[in-house]
Design a protein around this motif. Structure first.
Motif, short mmCIF file in Angstrom:
data_model
loop_
_atom_site.label_atom_id
_atom_site.label_comp_id
_atom_site.label_asym_id
_atom_site.label_seq_id
_atom_site.Cartn_x
_atom_site.Cartn_y
_atom_site.Cartn_z
N VAL A 1 45.98 41.37 39.99
CA VAL A 1 45.09 40.87 38.94
C VAL A 1 45.18 39.35 38.89
N SER A 2 46.38 38.82 38.95
CA SER A 2 46.58 37.37 38.94
C SER A 2 45.88 36.71 40.12
N GLU A 3 46.00 37.29 41.31
CA GLU A 3 45.36 36.73 42.50
C GLU A 3 43.84 36.75 42.36
N THR A 4 43.31 37.85 41.84
CA THR A 4 41.86 37.94 41.64
C THR A 4 41.39 36.85 40.69
N LEU A 5 42.13 36.64 39.61
CA LEU A 5 41.74 35.61 38.65
C LEU A 5 41.88 34.21 39.23
N LYS A 6 42.89 33.98 40.06
CA LYS A 6 43.05 32.67 40.71
C LYS A 6 41.91 32.39 41.67
N ASP A 7 41.49 33.42 42.39
CA ASP A 7 40.44 33.25 43.40
C ASP A 7 39.03 33.22 42.80
N CYS A 8 38.91 33.60 41.56
CA CYS A 8 37.61 33.67 40.88
C CYS A 8 37.14 32.27 40.49
N GLU A 9 35.87 32.01 40.63
CA GLU A 9 35.32 30.70 40.26
C GLU A 9 35.13 30.56 38.76
N GLN A 10 35.13 31.67 38.03
CA GLN A 10 34.96 31.63 36.58
C GLN A 10 36.30 31.38 35.90
N ARG B 1 39.17 32.17 33.05
CA ARG B 1 39.66 33.44 32.51
C ARG B 1 38.92 33.81 31.23
N ALA B 2 38.60 32.81 30.43
CA ALA B 2 37.85 33.07 29.18
C ALA B 2 36.48 33.66 29.50
N ASP B 3 35.81 33.12 30.52
CA ASP B 3 34.50 33.64 30.91
C ASP B 3 34.62 35.05 31.49
N VAL B 4 35.65 35.28 32.27
CA VAL B 4 35.87 36.62 32.84
C VAL B 4 36.11 37.62 31.71
N ALA B 5 36.96 37.26 30.76
CA ALA B 5 37.26 38.16 29.63
C ALA B 5 36.00 38.47 28.83
N ARG B 6 35.21 37.43 28.57
CA ARG B 6 33.96 37.62 27.82
C ARG B 6 33.00 38.55 28.57
N LEU C 1 43.87 39.39 29.14
CA LEU C 1 43.71 39.21 30.58
C LEU C 1 44.96 38.52 31.16
N ASN C 2 45.46 37.55 30.45
CA ASN C 2 46.70 36.88 30.89
C ASN C 2 47.87 37.85 30.92
N ALA C 3 47.92 38.75 29.94
CA ALA C 3 49.00 39.75 29.90
C ALA C 3 48.90 40.70 31.09
N TYR C 4 47.67 41.10 31.45
CA TYR C 4 47.49 41.98 32.61
C TYR C 4 47.96 41.30 33.90
N ALA C 5 47.83 39.98 33.96
CA ALA C 5 48.18 39.22 35.16
C ALA C 5 49.66 38.82 35.19
N SER C 6 50.39 39.14 34.14
CA SER C 6 51.79 38.71 34.04
C SER C 6 52.74 39.85 34.41
N GLN C 7 53.61 39.59 35.38
CA GLN C 7 54.60 40.59 35.76
C GLN C 7 55.64 40.78 34.66
#
Length: 160
Positions: free
Chosen positions: A42-51, A53-58, A73-79
């Motif tokens: 999840v973290s890698e997907t969010l890093k590679d995304c051009e949007q 995190r706030a826009d992705v969550a919305r 979303l940050n919690a999902y990406a946190s180990q």
């Protein structure tokens, strides 16, 4: 089938290679547990995304028809947040919003399967038909050999 000299409209069928499944680089998602691997993915997907995190969550919230916060979303990406593994429905929303099918491939690989684009299904179906035909031919050839042996045995017995 090789192309003729100067022919730029004929495809070289032997040169075609199927696309590789989209997957994370192993070193980027290698972890001790599956839960951590999913968080890292999840973290890698969010890093590679051009949007953002706030826009992705919305966008995820709009797609799901429910509230998805950037903090969640940050919690999902946190180990470190074991109690916040991303639910499947939200994972699907994340794939929808980011277009990153690597998340689906990560799960599929656990079951020795691959996520492919629908446009490739006809090629797989042709391959399956080809394999089925080859198996049928092999069975028919084996039957022919057994029949030949039986006929020779019968002829040999009839001569005696």
């Amino acid at each position: 089938m090789a192309r003729r000299g100067g022919d730029d409209r004929t495809l070289d069928l032997l040169a075609w290679q199927p696309p590789e499944p989209q997957r994370y680089a192993e070193e980027r998602v290698r972890t001790a547990t599956l839960r951590d691997r999913i968080s890292r993915a999840v973290s890698e997907t969010l890093k590679d995304c051009e949007q953002t995190r706030a826009d992705v969550a919305r966008a995820m919230g709009e797609w799901l028809g429910e509230d998805v916060s950037e903090n969640m979303l940050n919690a999902y990406a946190s180990q470190g947040r074991e109690e916040h593994t991303i639910p499947y429905l939200r994972l699907l929303a994340l794939v929808q919003v980011t277009g990153d099918t690597r998340l689906l491939q990560l799960g599929a690989e656990l079951f020795d399967t691959t996520v492919i684009e629908n446009r490739l299904k006809p090629f797989i179906e042709i391959g399956m038909r080809f394999d089925r035909r080859n198996r049928a031919v092999a069975i028919a050839q084996e039957e022919d050999r057994e029949i030949d042996v039986a006929i020779r045995t019968i002829r040999k017995g009839a001569r005696q």
